[in-house]
Design an enzyme around this catalytic site. Sequence first.
Site, mmCIF file in Angstrom:
data_model
loop_
_atom_site.group_PDB
_atom_site.id
_atom_site.type_symbol
_atom_site.label_atom_id
_atom_site.label_comp_id
_atom_site.label_asym_id
_atom_site.label_seq_id
_atom_site.Cartn_x
_atom_site.Cartn_y
_atom_site.Cartn_z
ATOM 1 N N GLY A 35 117.714 51.371 78.658
ATOM 2 C CA GLY A 35 117.609 52.255 77.491
ATOM 3 C C GLY A 35 116.906 51.553 76.347
ATOM 4 O O GLY A 35 116.228 50.537 76.546
ATOM 5 N N HIS A 38 107.999 50.510 78.085
ATOM 6 C CA HIS A 38 108.609 51.395 79.092
ATOM 7 C C HIS A 38 107.718 52.612 79.327
ATOM 8 O O HIS A 38 107.548 53.070 80.457
ATOM 9 C CB HIS A 38 109.982 51.877 78.620
ATOM 10 C CG HIS A 38 111.020 50.806 78.547
ATOM 11 N ND1 HIS A 38 111.676 50.491 77.380
ATOM 12 C CD2 HIS A 38 111.527 49.983 79.497
ATOM 13 C CE1 HIS A 38 112.543 49.511 77.615
ATOM 14 N NE2 HIS A 38 112.468 49.191 78.886
ATOM 15 N N GLY A 45 108.677 45.752 84.718
ATOM 16 C CA GLY A 45 107.757 45.114 83.779
ATOM 17 C C GLY A 45 107.647 43.628 84.084
ATOM 18 O O GLY A 45 108.651 42.952 84.315
ATOM 19 N N LYS A 93 107.043 41.352 82.115
ATOM 20 C CA LYS A 93 107.601 40.506 81.050
ATOM 21 C C LYS A 93 108.765 39.698 81.613
ATOM 22 O O LYS A 93 108.900 38.516 81.351
ATOM 23 C CB LYS A 93 108.083 41.383 79.885
ATOM 24 C CG LYS A 93 108.453 40.576 78.676
ATOM 25 C CD LYS A 93 109.474 41.280 77.826
ATOM 26 C CE LYS A 93 110.763 40.586 78.001
ATOM 27 N NZ LYS A 93 111.963 41.262 77.683
ATOM 28 N N ASP A 94 109.580 40.356 82.410
ATOM 29 C CA ASP A 94 110.692 39.662 83.073
ATOM 30 C C ASP A 94 110.205 39.187 84.438
ATOM 31 O O ASP A 94 110.554 39.735 85.469
ATOM 32 C CB ASP A 94 111.889 40.606 83.211
ATOM 33 C CG ASP A 94 112.363 41.095 81.860
ATOM 34 O OD1 ASP A 94 112.746 40.264 81.028
ATOM 35 O OD2 ASP A 94 112.318 42.314 81.614
HETATM 36 O O1 PAF Z 1 114.885 44.779 83.031
HETATM 37 C C1 PAF Z 1 115.892 45.452 82.743
HETATM 38 O O2 PAF Z 1 115.894 46.269 81.814
HETATM 39 C C2 PAF Z 1 117.158 45.254 83.545
HETATM 40 O O3 PAF Z 1 117.339 43.926 83.913
HETATM 41 C C3 PAF Z 1 117.274 46.186 84.759
HETATM 42 C C4 PAF Z 1 116.182 45.872 85.792
HETATM 43 C C5 PAF Z 1 117.177 47.628 84.325
HETATM 44 C C6 PAF Z 1 118.620 45.973 85.459
HETATM 45 O O4 PAF Z 1 119.688 46.264 84.609
#
Ligand code: PAF
Length: 259
Positions: free
Chosen positions: A28, A34, A142, A144-145
């Site tokens: 969220g 996003h 993404g 980014k992670d």
């Molecule tokens: O990247 C995120 O926002 C979260 O780690 C995810 C993949 C939704 C899991 O909770």
Amino acid sequence: MTKPAEMQKASSSWRKKGLTVALVPTMGALHMGHAALIRRAAKIADRVVVSAYVNPTQFNSRGDFEKYPKRTLADMKLAAQAGTDVLFRPRNLYASDASTWVEETVLSKGRCGARRPGHFRGVATVVVKLLGIVQPDLAIFGEKDRQQCEMVERVVRDLYLSVRILRHPTVRERDGLPMSSRNLRLNPAQRELAGKWATAVRLAARKGPRKAPSFLRNLLRKVGGIRLEYAEVAGRQFCAAAWIGKIRLIDHRPFGGRA
Ligand code: PAF
């Protein structure tokens, strides 16, 4: 939609009609990063599900979990505008006697994994739950992670999950800061520092793998107010994490890029 059973039913009926389903998993507090993922999903698949669930098991402190930004109405608007068919907002994905965890044991260990014990186990577990509920043909994450992407791809491969994982390039603010829901928690002075952090990581990556970590450390010492957590080389990427006050920021840049 909030109920996993309803979500599963909707997805099954789409699939029976031969429609393809894409999942964009989020916690969220949606931002333009996003939105880029959702738009890409809408281009590729017939139906787009965006999950918005603040997963308690991936947080290292109660405070960080409780302070995670929540913006339901704004999320609904952004999701719809970007092309979402269903915004899935489960209330809780853990039964009180839940006893099953998914743990990837190699790619989740260094970098963020070393500093956030249990974090990636929480992520892997919730991602597998979401894939089980939404049953998508593809899911978009993404970049980014980056470590999260690497780990999710491994989990999907190792568990023979029938879903295609796509990575979407990091979307950045004008000053280079990667978009992140946590940026909402930065006050104006901290936000300015965060821009300097992003520039410092970019400049450090230009120095190449041998010099980048010490270059970044020195640069941040001069700027002040940013506490470096790690600066590491991972393949062709320079990866770093830092704290500004109580807010943790991560970034990565390829070596030898134009930067
Ligand atoms: O990247 C995120 O926002 C979260 O780690 C995810 C993949 C939704 C899991 O909770």
